[in-house]
Design a protein around this motif. Structure first.
Motif, short mmCIF file in Angstrom:
data_model
loop_
_atom_site.label_atom_id
_atom_site.label_comp_id
_atom_site.label_asym_id
_atom_site.label_seq_id
_atom_site.Cartn_x
_atom_site.Cartn_y
_atom_site.Cartn_z
N ILE A 186 -3.65 8.13 -1.67
CA ILE A 186 -2.74 8.00 -0.34
C ILE A 186 -2.74 6.46 -0.03
O ILE A 186 -3.92 5.73 -0.05
N PRO A 187 -1.86 5.78 0.42
CA PRO A 187 -0.40 6.09 0.62
C PRO A 187 0.38 6.19 -0.91
O PRO A 187 0.17 5.19 -1.52
N GLN A 188 1.33 7.09 -0.89
CA GLN A 188 2.29 6.79 -2.16
C GLN A 188 3.49 6.63 -1.61
O GLN A 188 3.86 6.39 -0.63
N ILE A 206 3.78 11.35 4.90
CA ILE A 206 4.25 10.16 4.71
C ILE A 206 3.34 9.66 3.53
O ILE A 206 3.62 8.94 2.56
N GLY A 207 1.96 9.55 3.84
CA GLY A 207 0.96 9.18 2.84
C GLY A 207 1.30 9.71 1.22
O GLY A 207 1.07 9.01 0.39
N MET A 208 1.85 10.97 1.36
CA MET A 208 2.11 11.59 0.16
C MET A 208 3.70 11.16 -0.47
O MET A 208 3.78 11.55 -1.63
N GLY A 209 4.15 10.44 0.26
CA GLY A 209 5.35 9.86 -0.12
C GLY A 209 6.62 10.68 0.34
O GLY A 209 7.68 10.51 -0.25
N TRP A 212 -5.80 1.86 5.80
CA TRP A 212 -4.39 2.37 5.86
C TRP A 212 -4.35 2.94 7.36
O TRP A 212 -5.04 3.56 7.63
N ASN A 225 4.96 2.81 0.92
CA ASN A 225 3.76 2.32 1.68
C ASN A 225 2.81 2.13 0.61
O ASN A 225 1.82 1.15 1.00
N HIS A 233 12.91 5.59 6.60
CA HIS A 233 11.76 5.74 5.82
C HIS A 233 10.52 4.75 6.58
O HIS A 233 10.64 3.67 6.58
N PRO A 234 9.49 5.51 7.29
CA PRO A 234 8.58 4.79 8.16
C PRO A 234 7.72 3.98 7.34
O PRO A 234 7.29 4.30 6.22
N SER A 235 7.53 2.91 7.51
CA SER A 235 6.49 1.82 6.96
C SER A 235 5.29 1.78 7.54
O SER A 235 5.11 1.59 8.69
N MET A 236 4.28 2.07 6.85
CA MET A 236 2.81 1.96 7.52
C MET A 236 2.04 1.26 6.59
O MET A 236 1.61 1.74 5.37
N LEU A 287 -0.03 12.53 6.95
CA LEU A 287 -0.19 12.74 5.91
C LEU A 287 0.61 13.10 4.73
O LEU A 287 0.70 12.52 3.73
#
Lengths: 327, 234
Positions: B23-25, A192-195, A133, B208, A119-122, A190
């Motif tokens: 975002i982010p989730q 990743i941003g959505m989970g 972000w 995140n 799971h990449p962490s950002m 994006l």
């Protein structure tokens, strides 16, 4: 060893070549800036890393072209009587191997990350007092990374077509397709941003498949080039109509009963042998010399086509039945 | 060109929706679960950053911050004691939400976890006794260090001789310690800089939304950290 005569590009093609060289230097400079920017925004994203490696790889075709274009213009010498036109094919082969190799490596890397369920962490970065972000920064960098290659690719394509330069054409095509890489990586981030933790690795896999496909296509093209495949149009597998034009021109001569030819590509130029069945052997040397001049005047790409008088065009098995070759 | 325009428009629309979606989730919905629920925090014993008291409560700079964050999120804190590597391994498998305890940013666990941005930078300084200045060349100089020998390796690489002492405040010669410790000893935090260590919080990998929330909180409180450190004494 009788070395070939020197080859001179016509004026306009010379101008095109010089412009191509300038554009390739511009490509190198632009890609270096993109590589530096992506390096600082890499983070832990596999898709960004893949896009970054692809941009480093896109330095290889311009460098290959620049090195080859220095050599291919050299006049043939005693040691290299056939000249240096093949230099570009060698450079093209090296570039394709690099692309195919790295494409495979990156694909392996991306699939491994998917299987290990990483799971990449950002997190965030602080820019000018604002906390942003990292993903947005990465997407901004990707948008910039797409612009120079696409513009330069569009500028190089018409040059490549006029010069009949397959390596330059392939390089321009890869540059033009760079927008797909940027889009895939941005969508991955994006995601990743959505989970969706897998979005990044999937985007990386798609990009590396694209690199692998480019490398494979170019590798097979450069192998066919080095195997002296019949000349094809730039960017396609269709046969080049120039061969047929030469044959027609030869058959149209009144002293020629029948003619056929064998041509191959050496970089920009077409070379090979034309087999002529003359109606009679009178004044053969002068007729062959004038026919050679006519043939070479047909197109700037024809270079050092040997005209060989033969008794018949039928294929001979075993020994060779050919009269002494004169030009 | 039309295709390109369509692509750009889609991208812009996506971004707009994305911002609206928050975002982010988190893939494992950590932040949503913590809000109004329980936050599982692993505590590494590392005074003054964090330490566990006998009654299973945590004390120190970082637990104070965590309590404030939990209050903001209306969550209850569950303190989990353990060794650093075990806690970080549990964090990697999402059995914990956060691990604290003065974790250094240079930890080899960084690629596997969600390390926050450093919220404080520890500067290790060699400071002279009151009134005297430390020469830059430390070769052969005897420098006092605390019992945990922090900075001893850096001193030895410069040729100095680290001397562990029980009460560095009363050591006659120069002393090597983090800047905030030197202030506690009554020495000016100025001298030869041995190195810097950044302190981070560790969140579960890939979460995140949670990580960004923690980072925003820490960024807001960054000015209060030195004050909190000064209040922590041994």
């Amino acid at each position: 060893m009788k070395a070939r005569d020197a080859y001179e590009l016509p004026e306009e093609r010379e101008r095109d070549l010089r412009r191509a060289v300038r554009l390739e230097w511009a490509t190198i400079a632009a890609m270096l800036s993109v590589i530096a920017l992506l390096y600082f925004t890499l983070g832990s994203s596999q898709a960004m890393k893949t896009a970054w490696v692809e941009d480093i790889l896109s330095l290889v075709p311009p460098i290959a072209f620049l090195v080859a274009s220095r050599y291919s213009g050299r006049h043939p010498t005693k040691h290299f009587p056939y000249g240096f036109h093949r230099a570009i094919a060698i450079a093209f082969l090296c570039a394709s191997v690099a692309l195919a190799g790295f494409g495979a490596l990156l694909l392996y890397d991306a699939v491994l990350k998917l299987m290990m369920r990483e799971h990449p962490s950002m997190g965030t970065v602080v820019l000018f007092g604002h906390q942003v972000w990292m993903g947005w920064l990465m997407i901004a960098a990707l948008v910039y990374s797409v612009i120079p290659p696409v513009i330069l690719g569009r500028m190089k394509t018409p040059l490549a077509e006029r010069l009949h330069d397959k390596a330059l054409h392939a390089d321009a095509a890869m540059n033009r397709a760079d927008w797909l890489t940027g889009l895939a990586a941005a969508v991955g981030i994006l995601g990743i941003g959505m989970g969706w933790w897998w979005a990044d690795a999937v985007a990386a896999a798609i990009i590396s498949l694209d690199i692998l496909r480019d490398g494979w296509k170019n590798l097979s093209q450069s192998i066919r080039d080095l195997m002296d495949e019949r000349p094809t149009r730039v960017g396609s597998r269709e046969p080049d109509p120039l061969a047929e034009r030469v044959r027609a021109a030869l058959c149209a001569m009144d002293w020629v009963e029948d003619a056929d030819l064998r041509l191959r590509e050496e970089g920009h130029v077409l070379t090979g042998e034309a087999f002529i069945v003359p109606r009679s052997n009178e004044g053969l040397s002068e007729r062959l010399a004038s026919a050679a001049r006519q043939v070479h005047a047909l197109d700037w790409r024809l270079y050092d086509v040997s005209l060989v008088p033969v008794r018949s065009l039928a294929r001979v098995s075993g020994g060779q039945e050919r009269d002494t070759a004169t030009r | 060109m039309k295709r390109k325009q369509a692509v750009v428009c889609t991208a812009v629309v996506c971004a707009a929706i994305a911002t609206a979606c928050g975002i982010p989730q988190d893939p494992e919905d950590t932040l949503a679960r913590i809000q109004g629920g329980v936050v599982r925090v692993g505590v590494v014993n590392n005074p003054p950053w964090a330490s566990l008291t006998s009654s299973d409560e945590a004390a120190g700079v970082e637990p104070q911050l965590v309590r404030a964050l939990a209050a903001e999120l209306d969550a209850r804190v569950e303190w989990v004691p353990g060794a650093e590597s075990e806690l970080l391994a549990a964090l990697e498998h999402h059995s914990l939400d956060l691990v604290i305890g003065g974790l250094p940013a240079s930890s080899p666990w960084k690629p596997k976890l969600g390390f926050s941005r450093p919220y404080y930078t520890d500067t290790l300084i060699v400071a002279g006794a009151r009134g005297s200045r430390v020469r830059h060349a430390l070769r052969g100089v005897r420098v006092g260090v605390e019992k945990d020998r922090a900075g001893a390796a850096a001193l030895e690489s410069r040729g100095a001789v680290p001397v562990p002492v029980a009460h560095p405040a009363t050591f006659p010669g120069p002393v090597a310690a983090p800047a905030w410790r030197l202030t506690q000893f009554g020495r000016a935090p100025a001298g030869v800089v041995l190195g810097m260590e950044k302190r981070v919080f560790a969140a579960a990998p890939g979460e995140n939304g949670w990580l960004v929330r923690v980072e925003r909180f820490l960024h807001q409180r960054r000015d209060s950290i030195p004050i909190m450190l000064r209040r922590e004494g041994r």
